[in-house]
Scaffold this motif. Structure first.
Motif, PDB file in Angstrom:
ATOM      1  N   ALA A  79      -9.598  -4.475   4.548  1.00  0.00           N
ATOM      2  CA  ALA A  79      -9.066  -3.664   5.733  1.00  0.00           C
ATOM      3  C   ALA A  79      -9.912  -3.650   6.959  1.00  0.00           C
ATOM      4  O   ALA A  79      -9.160  -3.890   8.045  1.00  0.00           O
ATOM      5  CB  ALA A  79      -9.088  -2.505   5.062  1.00  0.00           C
ATOM      6  N   THR A  80     -11.017  -4.231   6.981  1.00  0.00           N
ATOM      7  CA  THR A  80     -11.041  -3.995   8.332  1.00  0.00           C
ATOM      8  C   THR A  80     -11.794  -5.032   9.229  1.00  0.00           C
ATOM      9  O   THR A  80     -11.218  -5.293  10.276  1.00  0.00           O
ATOM     10  CB  THR A  80     -12.828  -3.815   7.906  1.00  0.00           C
ATOM     11  OG1 THR A  80     -13.736  -2.269   7.461  1.00  0.00           O
ATOM     12  CG2 THR A  80     -14.126  -2.970   9.395  1.00  0.00           C
TER      13      THR A  80
ATOM     14  N   GLN B  25      -7.813  -5.597  10.595  1.00  0.00           N
ATOM     15  CA  GLN B  25      -7.784  -4.990  11.640  1.00  0.00           C
ATOM     16  C   GLN B  25      -8.160  -5.283  13.067  1.00  0.00           C
ATOM     17  O   GLN B  25      -7.797  -5.103  14.144  1.00  0.00           O
ATOM     18  CB  GLN B  25      -8.064  -3.964  11.676  1.00  0.00           C
ATOM     19  CG  GLN B  25      -7.530  -2.419  10.582  1.00  0.00           C
ATOM     20  CD  GLN B  25      -5.903  -1.921  11.230  1.00  0.00           C
ATOM     21  OE1 GLN B  25      -5.386  -2.142  11.975  1.00  0.00           O
ATOM     22  NE2 GLN B  25      -4.883  -1.790  10.528  1.00  0.00           N
TER      23      GLN B  25
ATOM     24  N   ASP C  81      -1.932  -2.608  -2.720  1.00  0.00           N
ATOM     25  CA  ASP C  81      -3.054  -3.626  -2.211  1.00  0.00           C
ATOM     26  C   ASP C  81      -2.477  -3.145  -0.841  1.00  0.00           C
ATOM     27  O   ASP C  81      -1.914  -1.994   0.011  1.00  0.00           O
ATOM     28  CB  ASP C  81      -2.657  -5.248  -2.122  1.00  0.00           C
ATOM     29  CG  ASP C  81      -2.830  -5.778  -3.543  1.00  0.00           C
ATOM     30  OD1 ASP C  81      -4.555  -5.164  -3.423  1.00  0.00           O
ATOM     31  OD2 ASP C  81      -1.861  -6.208  -4.223  1.00  0.00           O
ATOM     32  N   LEU C  82      -3.058  -4.319   0.560  1.00  0.00           N
ATOM     33  CA  LEU C  82      -2.971  -3.978   1.734  1.00  0.00           C
ATOM     34  C   LEU C  82      -1.851  -4.653   2.152  1.00  0.00           C
ATOM     35  O   LEU C  82      -0.972  -5.776   1.711  1.00  0.00           O
ATOM     36  CB  LEU C  82      -4.226  -4.662   2.480  1.00  0.00           C
ATOM     37  CG  LEU C  82      -5.048  -3.859   2.365  1.00  0.00           C
ATOM     38  CD1 LEU C  82      -6.806  -5.213   2.988  1.00  0.00           C
ATOM     39  CD2 LEU C  82      -5.727  -2.585   3.044  1.00  0.00           C
TER      40      LEU C  82
ATOM     41  N   LEU D  61       1.643  -4.988   9.124  1.00  0.00           N
ATOM     42  CA  LEU D  61       0.228  -5.916   9.500  1.00  0.00           C
ATOM     43  C   LEU D  61       1.403  -6.408  10.825  1.00  0.00           C
ATOM     44  O   LEU D  61       0.576  -6.545  11.801  1.00  0.00           O
ATOM     45  CB  LEU D  61      -0.581  -6.053   8.809  1.00  0.00           C
ATOM     46  CG  LEU D  61      -1.201  -4.406   8.637  1.00  0.00           C
ATOM     47  CD1 LEU D  61      -2.752  -5.536   8.236  1.00  0.00           C
ATOM     48  CD2 LEU D  61      -1.688  -3.768   9.492  1.00  0.00           C
TER      49      LEU D  61
ATOM     50  N   MET E  80       0.055  -1.780   0.028  1.00  0.00           N
ATOM     51  CA  MET E  80       0.191  -0.358  -0.533  1.00  0.00           C
ATOM     52  C   MET E  80       0.888   1.050  -0.189  1.00  0.00           C
ATOM     53  O   MET E  80       1.747   1.204   1.246  1.00  0.00           O
ATOM     54  CB  MET E  80      -0.912   0.123   1.765  1.00  0.00           C
ATOM     55  CG  MET E  80      -1.843   1.269   1.080  1.00  0.00           C
ATOM     56  SD  MET E  80      -2.810   1.353   2.192  1.00  0.00           S
ATOM     57  CE  MET E  80      -4.030   2.313   2.634  1.00  0.00           C
TER      58      MET E  80
ATOM     59  N   TYR F  49     -12.965  -4.316  -0.891  1.00  0.00           N
ATOM     60  CA  TYR F  49     -11.504  -3.611  -0.348  1.00  0.00           C
ATOM     61  C   TYR F  49     -11.654  -3.428   1.043  1.00  0.00           C
ATOM     62  O   TYR F  49     -10.354  -3.716   2.332  1.00  0.00           O
ATOM     63  CB  TYR F  49     -10.971  -2.849  -1.477  1.00  0.00           C
ATOM     64  CG  TYR F  49      -9.670  -1.856  -0.933  1.00  0.00           C
ATOM     65  CD1 TYR F  49      -8.465  -2.429  -1.271  1.00  0.00           C
ATOM     66  CD2 TYR F  49      -9.819  -0.843   0.311  1.00  0.00           C
ATOM     67  CE1 TYR F  49      -6.924  -1.968  -0.780  1.00  0.00           C
ATOM     68  CE2 TYR F  49      -8.369  -0.668   0.348  1.00  0.00           C
ATOM     69  CZ  TYR F  49      -7.234  -1.186   0.002  1.00  0.00           C
ATOM     70  OH  TYR F  49      -6.100   0.161   0.034  1.00  0.00           O
ATOM     71  N   TRP F  50     -12.860  -2.127   1.530  1.00  0.00           N
ATOM     72  CA  TRP F  50     -12.991  -2.197   2.602  1.00  0.00           C
ATOM     73  C   TRP F  50     -13.011  -3.083   3.713  1.00  0.00           C
ATOM     74  O   TRP F  50     -13.001  -3.134   5.153  1.00  0.00           O
ATOM     75  CB  TRP F  50     -13.977  -0.716   2.660  1.00  0.00           C
ATOM     76  CG  TRP F  50     -13.165   0.479   2.139  1.00  0.00           C
ATOM     77  CD1 TRP F  50     -13.711   0.942   1.057  1.00  0.00           C
ATOM     78  CD2 TRP F  50     -11.965   1.263   2.856  1.00  0.00           C
ATOM     79  NE1 TRP F  50     -12.088   2.368   1.119  1.00  0.00           N
ATOM     80  CE2 TRP F  50     -12.083   2.589   2.238  1.00  0.00           C
ATOM     81  CE3 TRP F  50     -11.718   1.061   4.147  1.00  0.00           C
ATOM     82  CZ2 TRP F  50     -10.709   3.130   2.625  1.00  0.00           C
ATOM     83  CZ3 TRP F  50     -11.055   1.893   4.935  1.00  0.00           C
ATOM     84  CH2 TRP F  50     -10.622   3.171   3.751  1.00  0.00           C
TER      85      TRP F  50
ATOM     86  N   PRO G 139      -7.561  -7.490  -2.269  1.00  0.00           N
ATOM     87  CA  PRO G 139      -6.384  -5.773  -1.744  1.00  0.00           C
ATOM     88  C   PRO G 139      -5.127  -7.648  -0.807  1.00  0.00           C
ATOM     89  O   PRO G 139      -4.563  -6.771   0.202  1.00  0.00           O
ATOM     90  CB  PRO G 139      -7.556  -5.824  -0.380  1.00  0.00           C
ATOM     91  CG  PRO G 139      -8.765  -6.307  -0.351  1.00  0.00           C
ATOM     92  CD  PRO G 139      -8.673  -7.610  -1.561  1.00  0.00           C
TER      93      PRO G 139
ATOM     94  N   PHE H 179       2.157   3.799   7.089  1.00  0.00           N
ATOM     95  CA  PHE H 179       0.609   3.968   5.608  1.00  0.00           C
ATOM     96  C   PHE H 179       1.935   4.906   4.954  1.00  0.00           C
ATOM     97  O   PHE H 179       0.536   5.674   3.931  1.00  0.00           O
ATOM     98  CB  PHE H 179      -0.522   4.414   6.106  1.00  0.00           C
ATOM     99  CG  PHE H 179      -0.911   2.877   6.562  1.00  0.00           C
ATOM    100  CD1 PHE H 179      -1.355   2.100   6.242  1.00  0.00           C
ATOM    101  CD2 PHE H 179      -1.215   3.268   7.792  1.00  0.00           C
ATOM    102  CE1 PHE H 179      -1.993   1.015   6.955  1.00  0.00           C
ATOM    103  CE2 PHE H 179      -2.006   1.920   8.636  1.00  0.00           C
ATOM    104  CZ  PHE H 179      -2.012   0.828   8.435  1.00  0.00           C
TER     105      PHE H 179
END
Length: 554
Positions: free
Chosen positions: A78-79, A82, A278-279, A284, A1, A74-75, A271, A333
């Motif tokens: 990401a959610t 996390q 991409d993430l 992470l 990302m 995508y979102w 993603p 990020f």
């Protein structure tokens, strides 16, 4: 990302992570073809473009729909990652908090914590490997070489590695609970199991995004329709448009926009890859390891001491210090300059001025709560001072028979207040004396607000002196004109003045007595007899008895 600048030029001219270069591959040949056909084809102004417009609408609608689906995938991904990180960290943190504080079990607790950290890091790593679509999935983990090699070999030969590690974690917690390392009731310990389960459910949802791609027929037909549009749009534009430049510009923009939307959807609908957008799965994992390692710090597992001071109840608020602001998100990020470096000079200045600034804050606002409580006391004196304003009829005393107006401003400069009245502490408002019922907070409150109360009382004294000086000046005027004015007129005038003065003093006494009695202070001495004893003997025929209220028309 990747990170990017929010400025206009930073967005338009950044090539890394952009889909424009891939779209230009189709837009440039299509634009060249449109220019050639515009030059050689015969123009037809009566050509019907409704069918081509409908085709454009269908292509645009399908592109927007696919982009919307890709954006939601995508979102959601990401959610999920996390939430999984938060759930598993909460589980490990709860187990650390549940550990026994018995010194005899110190070695067992130490071993349990290290084992728990390594299994949690391995669980997060294997889960990310399960959903990642990358060539290099060797994410960082905390050292696991001290585990039994037979168990590690079994894990390496398994397909669902994250499920095995999850089971190891649960067995570790149950075993240490039975051995007394986690001496908490089972209903409370189930909180850790619930967090572990929620994290695994999230990883299963993320694997759904990784395993299930966008439907192939939809993607195939949409790509084919774009290819057809790329070569039919130049022919139609070259036939109906007479301006070569406008024809080239319009063809380039339309083809570039459609292909860009398609490539955006392809870029973000998966993603968990290694594309620029991409993430950051590797970052992470590193952040999760850092959080786990922090748990081993003794300062992390010990609640800081808190001291009660004078300004604790004030609940002061101020800006968070720079050294307490986390820079993790910026480093992870945006790849931007570290805020510790960017604000280094400011931090040094703040650290140098920390102690003086704290002392200043405590000195300026430490008594804010006391000041709020003192309003009830100071309001009494302020109310007395406001209510003791001279009435309008007292500003001008005019005797129609004498035809001599008496102004307060004229007589105040020459009038002298009697010695008994001038004494601030002997007659009017005696200083408050502490009583046996007063507690330490009330004594501290009175001592902190003494200046404010004294200022209000001084204002009240000034106003009372003004009334007294006016009355004395009036009586001096009467005494000076005894030779020219008949005695009955002087007696009548003195009676009127005495009645007004008595009513004024009675009103002040009522206000002061009600205020002082409510606050527990000694009662104020009535001052009407003092005035009568001092000023009435100078008037022939005047009586020292308190006058009875009656109407006066003089």
């Amino acid at each position: 990302m990747i990170g990017y600048s929010a400025s206009l030029f930073g967005l338009l001219f950044q090539a890394r992570g952009s889909v424009v270069p891939r779209s230009v591959v189709f837009a440039v040949p299509s634009t060249i073809l449109a220019g050639v056909l515009q030059v050689y084809l015969q123009k037809d102004d009566n050509l019907n473009m409704s069918q081509f417009a409908s085709y454009n609408f269908v292509v645009g609608f399908l592109l927007v729909f696919r982009t919307q689906i890709a954006y939601s995938r995508y979102w959601e991904a990401a959610t999920i990652v996390q939430k999984v990180r938060a759930n598993w960290f909460n589980a490990v943190s709860a187990c650390f908090a549940f550990c026994s504080t018995d010194p005899e079990r110190k070695a067992e607790v130490h071993k349990f914590k290290h084992c728990l950290l390594r299994l949690a890091s391995l669980l997060h790593c294997t889960s990310l490997q399960q959903i990642a679509v990358m060539r290099d999935e060797a994410f960082e983990i905390i050292d696991v070489e001290n585990f039994a090699h037979e168990s590690l070999d079994f894990l390496a030969s398994s397909v669902d590695k994250n499920l095995i590690v999850l089971q190891w974690l649960q067995q570790l917690i149950v075993h240490n609970h039975q051995s007394g390392v986690l001496p908490v009731p089972p209903p409370i310990l189930t909180r850790a199991f619930q967090e572990l389960t929620n994290g695994m459910v999230g990883m299963v949802d993320a694997q759904k995004i990784s395993d299930i791609l966008f439907p192939f027929p939809y993607a195939q037909i949409l790509s084919g329709m774009l290819v057809v549009y790329t070569f039919t749009a130049p022919a139609l534009l070259g036939t109906i448009m007479h301006n070569l430049g406008f024809c080239l510009l319009l063809n380039f923009i339309c083809v570039l926009a459609f292909w860009s939307l398609l490539y955006i959807a392809e870029e973000i609908e998966m993603p968990f890859g290694e594309d620029h957008n991409d993430l950051p799965l590797a970052e992470l994992q590193q952040a999760f390891n850092r959080a786990l390692i922090t748990l081993m710090d003794k300062r992390f597992s010990t609640c800081p001491n808190f001291e009660i001071t004078d300004d604790t109840d004030a609940l002061l608020t101020y800006a968070c210090p720079r050294y307490l602001i986390s820079t993790e998100q910026y480093e992870l990020f945006t790849k931007a300059q570290s805020k510790a470096e960017k604000h280094g000079r400011v931090q040094r200045k703040l650290q140098a001025a920390a102690k003086p600034a704290r002392a200043t804050i405590q000195g300026a606002t430490g008594q804010s709560q006391i000041a709020l409580q003192a309003d009830a006391i100071s309001a009494d004196a302020i109310a007395i001072s406001r209510k003791s304003e001279p009435p309008a009829e007292m500003e001008l005393v005019e005797n129609k028979k004498l035809k001599v107006p008496v102004q307060l401003e004229q007589v105040e400069a020459t009038a002298e207040v009697p010695a008994d009245i001038r004494d601030d502490k002997a007659g009017l408002l005696p200083e408050p004396q502490p009583t046996a019922l007063q507690e330490a907070p009330l004594q501290k409150l009175v001592s902190c607000t003494s200046q404010e109360i004294e200022a209000s009382l001084e204002m009240l004294r000034q106003r009372v002196r003004k009334h007294f000086s006016t009355a004395v000046a009036d009586f001096d005027f009467i005494a000076a004109h005894q030779a020219t004015v008949n005695e009955p007129s002087l007696v009548k005038l003195s009676t009127v003045l005495d009645r007004h003065l008595s009513l004024m003093v009675q009103e002040l006494d009522k206000i002061a007595l009600s205020s002082l009695q409510s606050s527990g202070r000694p009662q104020m001495v009535h001052i009407s007899p003092i005035i009568s004893a001092k000023v009435l003997p100078i008037i022939p025929g005047a009586s020292s008895d308190p006058p009875q209220p009656e109407s006066c028309t003089s």
